[in-house]
Design a protein around this motif. Sequence first.
Motif, PDB file in Angstrom:
ATOM      1  N   ALA A   8       0.832  -1.188   0.000  1.00  0.00           N
ATOM      2  CA  ALA A   8       0.000   0.000   0.000  1.00  0.00           C
ATOM      3  C   ALA A   8       0.871   1.244   0.000  1.00  0.00           C
ATOM      4  N   PRO A   9       0.427   2.323  -0.659  1.00  0.00           N
ATOM      5  CA  PRO A   9       1.255   3.509  -0.778  1.00  0.00           C
ATOM      6  C   PRO A   9       1.480   4.258   0.522  1.00  0.00           C
ATOM      7  N   ASP A  10       0.573   4.123   1.478  1.00  0.00           N
ATOM      8  CA  ASP A  10       0.700   4.908   2.707  1.00  0.00           C
ATOM      9  C   ASP A  10       1.461   4.181   3.813  1.00  0.00           C
ATOM     10  N   ARG A  11       1.985   2.986   3.543  1.00  0.00           N
ATOM     11  CA  ARG A  11       2.752   2.265   4.548  1.00  0.00           C
ATOM     12  C   ARG A  11       3.787   1.400   3.858  1.00  0.00           C
ATOM     13  N   PRO A  12       4.885   1.140   4.523  1.00  0.00           N
ATOM     14  CA  PRO A  12       5.988   0.433   3.870  1.00  0.00           C
ATOM     15  C   PRO A  12       5.803  -1.078   3.790  1.00  0.00           C
ATOM     16  N   TYR A  13       4.787  -1.612   4.392  1.00  0.00           N
ATOM     17  CA  TYR A  13       4.595  -3.056   4.390  1.00  0.00           C
ATOM     18  C   TYR A  13       3.373  -3.417   3.548  1.00  0.00           C
ATOM     19  N   PRO A  14       3.303  -4.629   3.055  1.00  0.00           N
ATOM     20  CA  PRO A  14       2.171  -5.021   2.211  1.00  0.00           C
ATOM     21  C   PRO A  14       0.892  -5.191   3.016  1.00  0.00           C
ATOM     22  N   ARG A  15      -0.208  -4.898   2.379  1.00  0.00           N
ATOM     23  CA  ARG A  15      -1.506  -5.117   3.016  1.00  0.00           C
ATOM     24  C   ARG A  15      -1.707  -6.623   3.149  1.00  0.00           C
ATOM     25  N   PRO A  16      -2.067  -7.101   4.325  1.00  0.00           N
ATOM     26  CA  PRO A  16      -2.212  -8.555   4.510  1.00  0.00           C
ATOM     27  C   PRO A  16      -3.402  -9.113   3.738  1.00  0.00           C
ATOM     28  N   THR A  17      -3.293 -10.370   3.378  1.00  0.00           N
ATOM     29  CA  THR A  17      -4.408 -11.056   2.739  1.00  0.00           C
ATOM     30  C   THR A  17      -5.511 -11.270   3.778  1.00  0.00           C
ATOM     31  N   ALA A  18      -6.671 -11.673   3.317  1.00  0.00           N
ATOM     32  CA  ALA A  18      -7.802 -11.886   4.237  1.00  0.00           C
ATOM     33  C   ALA A  18      -7.483 -12.954   5.276  1.00  0.00           C
ATOM     34  N   GLN A  19      -6.735 -13.988   4.872  1.00  0.00           N
ATOM     35  CA  GLN A  19      -6.400 -15.062   5.813  1.00  0.00           C
ATOM     36  C   GLN A  19      -5.381 -14.608   6.845  1.00  0.00           C
ATOM     37  N   VAL A  20      -4.524 -13.676   6.476  1.00  0.00           N
ATOM     38  CA  VAL A  20      -3.448 -13.219   7.357  1.00  0.00           C
ATOM     39  C   VAL A  20      -3.896 -12.054   8.237  1.00  0.00           C
ATOM     40  N   GLU A  21      -4.874 -11.303   7.793  1.00  0.00           N
ATOM     41  CA  GLU A  21      -5.265 -10.073   8.476  1.00  0.00           C
ATOM     42  C   GLU A  21      -5.569 -10.220   9.971  1.00  0.00           C
ATOM     43  N   PRO A  22      -6.306 -11.247  10.420  1.00  0.00           N
ATOM     44  CA  PRO A  22      -6.545 -11.355  11.869  1.00  0.00           C
ATOM     45  C   PRO A  22      -5.248 -11.473  12.676  1.00  0.00           C
ATOM     46  N   TYR A  23      -4.306 -12.252  12.163  1.00  0.00           N
ATOM     47  CA  TYR A  23      -3.013 -12.379  12.845  1.00  0.00           C
ATOM     48  C   TYR A  23      -2.297 -11.023  12.868  1.00  0.00           C
ATOM     49  N   PHE A  24      -2.317 -10.356  11.722  1.00  0.00           N
ATOM     50  CA  PHE A  24      -1.639  -9.081  11.560  1.00  0.00           C
ATOM     51  C   PHE A  24      -2.187  -8.026  12.523  1.00  0.00           C
ATOM     52  N   GLU A  25      -3.510  -7.991  12.681  1.00  0.00           N
ATOM     53  CA  GLU A  25      -4.142  -7.006  13.569  1.00  0.00           C
ATOM     54  C   GLU A  25      -3.684  -7.175  15.012  1.00  0.00           C
ATOM     55  N   VAL A  26      -3.500  -8.411  15.440  1.00  0.00           N
ATOM     56  CA  VAL A  26      -3.143  -8.691  16.824  1.00  0.00           C
ATOM     57  C   VAL A  26      -1.630  -8.704  17.048  1.00  0.00           C
ATOM     58  N   LEU A  27      -0.895  -9.260  16.085  1.00  0.00           N
ATOM     59  CA  LEU A  27       0.529  -9.497  16.290  1.00  0.00           C
ATOM     60  C   LEU A  27       1.437  -8.451  15.663  1.00  0.00           C
ATOM     61  N   GLY A  28       0.954  -7.727  14.675  1.00  0.00           N
ATOM     62  CA  GLY A  28       1.821  -6.814  13.951  1.00  0.00           C
ATOM     63  C   GLY A  28       2.619  -7.573  12.897  1.00  0.00           C
ATOM     64  N   LEU A  29       3.369  -6.849  12.090  1.00  0.00           N
ATOM     65  CA  LEU A  29       4.071  -7.450  10.958  1.00  0.00           C
ATOM     66  C   LEU A  29       5.116  -8.469  11.380  1.00  0.00           C
ATOM     67  N   THR A  30       6.028  -8.099  12.244  1.00  0.00           N
ATOM     68  CA  THR A  30       7.149  -8.975  12.600  1.00  0.00           C
ATOM     69  C   THR A  30       6.686 -10.273  13.243  1.00  0.00           C
ATOM     70  N   ASP A  31       5.794 -10.178  14.215  1.00  0.00           N
ATOM     71  CA  ASP A  31       5.331 -11.398  14.889  1.00  0.00           C
ATOM     72  C   ASP A  31       4.418 -12.235  13.999  1.00  0.00           C
ATOM     73  N   THR A  32       3.684 -11.596  13.094  1.00  0.00           N
ATOM     74  CA  THR A  32       2.877 -12.370  12.148  1.00  0.00           C
ATOM     75  C   THR A  32       3.789 -13.199  11.254  1.00  0.00           C
ATOM     76  N   LEU A  33       4.860 -12.584  10.770  1.00  0.00           N
ATOM     77  CA  LEU A  33       5.820 -13.329   9.944  1.00  0.00           C
ATOM     78  C   LEU A  33       6.440 -14.473  10.731  1.00  0.00           C
ATOM     79  N   ARG A  34       6.836 -14.217  11.965  1.00  0.00           N
ATOM     80  CA  ARG A  34       7.418 -15.277  12.801  1.00  0.00           C
ATOM     81  C   ARG A  34       6.422 -16.410  13.027  1.00  0.00           C
ATOM     82  N   PHE A  35       5.171 -16.048  13.297  1.00  0.00           N
ATOM     83  CA  PHE A  35       4.134 -17.040  13.559  1.00  0.00           C
ATOM     84  C   PHE A  35       3.897 -17.917  12.334  1.00  0.00           C
ATOM     85  N   ILE A  36       3.799 -17.292  11.159  1.00  0.00           N
ATOM     86  CA  ILE A  36       3.558 -18.058   9.929  1.00  0.00           C
ATOM     87  C   ILE A  36       4.773 -18.910   9.580  1.00  0.00           C
TER      88      ILE A  36
END
Length: 135
Positions: free
Chosen positions: A3-31
Amino acid sequence: MIAPDRPYPRPTAQVEPYFEVLGLTDTLRFIEEFGGTEIYIAKNPRTRSSVVALLGFDKANALTSISHRLQPRVPLAKKWRACAYKAQGLATVEIARKLGVTDVAVRNWLKVGEVQNHAQRKSTPLPPLPLFPDL
Protein backbone atom coordinates in the motif's frame (compact mmCIF):
# COMPACT_ATOMS: atom_id res chain seq x y z
CA MET A 1 0.37 -5.56 -2.67
CA ILE A 2 2.32 -2.83 -0.94
CA ALA A 3 0.00 0.00 0.00
CA PRO A 4 1.26 3.51 -0.78
CA ASP A 5 0.70 4.91 2.71
CA ARG A 6 2.75 2.26 4.55
CA PRO A 7 5.99 0.43 3.87
CA TYR A 8 4.60 -3.06 4.39
CA PRO A 9 2.17 -5.02 2.21
CA ARG A 10 -1.51 -5.12 3.02
CA PRO A 11 -2.21 -8.55 4.51
CA THR A 12 -4.41 -11.06 2.74
CA ALA A 13 -7.80 -11.89 4.24
CA GLN A 14 -6.40 -15.06 5.81
CA VAL A 15 -3.45 -13.22 7.36
CA GLU A 16 -5.27 -10.07 8.48
CA PRO A 17 -6.54 -11.36 11.87
CA TYR A 18 -3.01 -12.38 12.84
CA PHE A 19 -1.64 -9.08 11.56
CA GLU A 20 -4.14 -7.01 13.57
CA VAL A 21 -3.14 -8.69 16.82
CA LEU A 22 0.53 -9.50 16.29
CA GLY A 23 1.82 -6.81 13.95
CA LEU A 24 4.07 -7.45 10.96
CA THR A 25 7.15 -8.98 12.60
CA ASP A 26 5.33 -11.40 14.89
CA THR A 27 2.88 -12.37 12.15
CA LEU A 28 5.82 -13.33 9.94
CA ARG A 29 7.42 -15.28 12.80
CA PHE A 30 4.13 -17.04 13.56
CA ILE A 31 3.56 -18.06 9.93
CA GLU A 32 7.18 -19.18 9.57
CA GLU A 33 6.77 -21.44 12.57
CA PHE A 34 3.21 -22.75 12.13
CA GLY A 35 2.27 -22.03 8.49
CA GLY A 36 0.51 -24.89 6.72
CA THR A 37 -0.32 -26.73 9.92
CA GLU A 38 -3.41 -27.01 12.07
CA ILE A 39 -3.02 -25.22 15.34
CA TYR A 40 -5.17 -25.06 18.43
CA ILE A 41 -5.30 -21.68 20.14
CA ALA A 42 -6.05 -22.42 23.79
CA LYS A 43 -8.52 -20.20 25.65
CA ASN A 44 -6.07 -20.12 28.57
CA PRO A 45 -2.56 -20.40 27.12
CA ARG A 46 0.02 -22.08 29.35
CA THR A 47 3.69 -21.29 29.60
CA ARG A 48 4.58 -24.64 27.96
CA SER A 49 2.57 -23.76 24.85
CA SER A 50 4.57 -23.48 21.63
CA VAL A 51 2.59 -20.33 20.79
CA VAL A 52 3.54 -18.76 24.13
CA ALA A 53 7.16 -19.80 23.63
CA LEU A 54 7.23 -18.04 20.26
CA LEU A 55 5.15 -14.92 20.94
CA GLY A 56 4.97 -14.48 24.69
CA PHE A 57 1.95 -14.82 26.94
CA ASP A 58 0.29 -11.48 26.12
CA LYS A 59 0.25 -12.00 22.36
CA ALA A 60 -0.75 -15.66 22.70
CA ASN A 61 -3.61 -14.51 24.90
CA ALA A 62 -4.56 -11.85 22.33
CA LEU A 63 -4.82 -14.59 19.70
CA THR A 64 -7.46 -16.30 21.81
CA SER A 65 -9.68 -13.23 21.50
CA ILE A 66 -9.73 -13.61 17.70
CA SER A 67 -9.60 -17.41 17.50
CA HIS A 68 -13.14 -17.45 16.07
CA ARG A 69 -11.80 -15.55 13.02
CA LEU A 70 -8.88 -17.90 12.40
CA GLN A 71 -8.89 -20.84 10.05
CA PRO A 72 -7.93 -24.17 11.63
CA ARG A 73 -4.84 -24.32 9.41
CA VAL A 74 -2.36 -21.43 9.57
CA PRO A 75 -1.93 -19.95 6.08
CA LEU A 76 1.43 -20.15 4.30
CA ALA A 77 0.86 -16.79 2.56
CA LYS A 78 4.05 -17.11 0.53
CA LYS A 79 3.26 -14.29 -1.91
CA TRP A 80 2.38 -11.88 0.89
CA ARG A 81 5.43 -12.91 2.90
CA ALA A 82 7.67 -12.36 -0.13
CA CYS A 83 6.42 -8.77 -0.40
CA ALA A 84 6.76 -8.27 3.37
CA TYR A 85 10.34 -9.58 3.39
CA LYS A 86 11.19 -7.32 0.45
CA ALA A 87 9.74 -4.35 2.36
CA GLN A 88 12.08 -5.32 5.21
CA GLY A 89 15.03 -5.15 2.82
CA LEU A 90 15.76 -8.85 2.24
CA ALA A 91 17.35 -9.85 -1.06
CA THR A 92 15.40 -12.01 -3.50
CA VAL A 93 17.60 -15.06 -2.91
CA GLU A 94 17.19 -14.73 0.88
CA ILE A 95 13.42 -14.54 0.44
CA ALA A 96 13.48 -17.61 -1.80
CA ARG A 97 15.42 -19.59 0.82
CA LYS A 98 13.05 -18.53 3.63
CA LEU A 99 10.02 -19.57 1.60
CA GLY A 100 11.50 -22.71 0.08
CA VAL A 101 10.82 -21.57 -3.49
CA THR A 102 12.89 -20.47 -6.47
CA ASP A 103 14.18 -16.95 -6.94
CA VAL A 104 12.15 -16.85 -10.18
CA ALA A 105 8.92 -17.40 -8.22
CA VAL A 106 9.86 -14.62 -5.78
CA ARG A 107 10.66 -12.20 -8.63
CA ASN A 108 7.30 -12.96 -10.25
CA TRP A 109 5.43 -12.42 -6.97
CA LEU A 110 7.25 -9.15 -6.34
CA LYS A 111 6.54 -7.97 -9.87
CA VAL A 112 2.82 -8.63 -9.37
CA GLY A 113 3.00 -6.82 -6.02
CA GLU A 114 4.59 -3.78 -7.67
CA VAL A 115 1.90 -3.69 -10.36
CA GLN A 116 -0.84 -3.88 -7.72
CA ASN A 117 0.88 -1.18 -5.68
CA HIS A 118 1.08 1.08 -8.72
CA ALA A 119 -2.60 0.49 -9.49
CA GLN A 120 -3.56 1.39 -5.90
CA ARG A 121 -1.66 4.67 -6.13
CA LYS A 122 -3.39 5.85 -9.29
CA SER A 123 -5.69 8.68 -8.33
CA THR A 124 -7.82 8.74 -11.48
CA PRO A 125 -10.05 5.72 -11.98
CA LEU A 126 -10.39 4.19 -15.40
CA PRO A 127 -13.59 5.02 -17.28
CA PRO A 128 -16.18 2.25 -17.31
CA LEU A 129 -16.25 -0.02 -20.32
CA PRO A 130 -19.31 0.26 -22.57
CA LEU A 131 -21.90 -2.48 -22.15
CA PHE A 132 -22.40 -2.84 -25.88
CA PRO A 133 -19.24 -1.98 -27.77
CA ASP A 134 -19.60 -0.93 -31.39
CA LEU A 135 -19.48 -3.93 -33.65
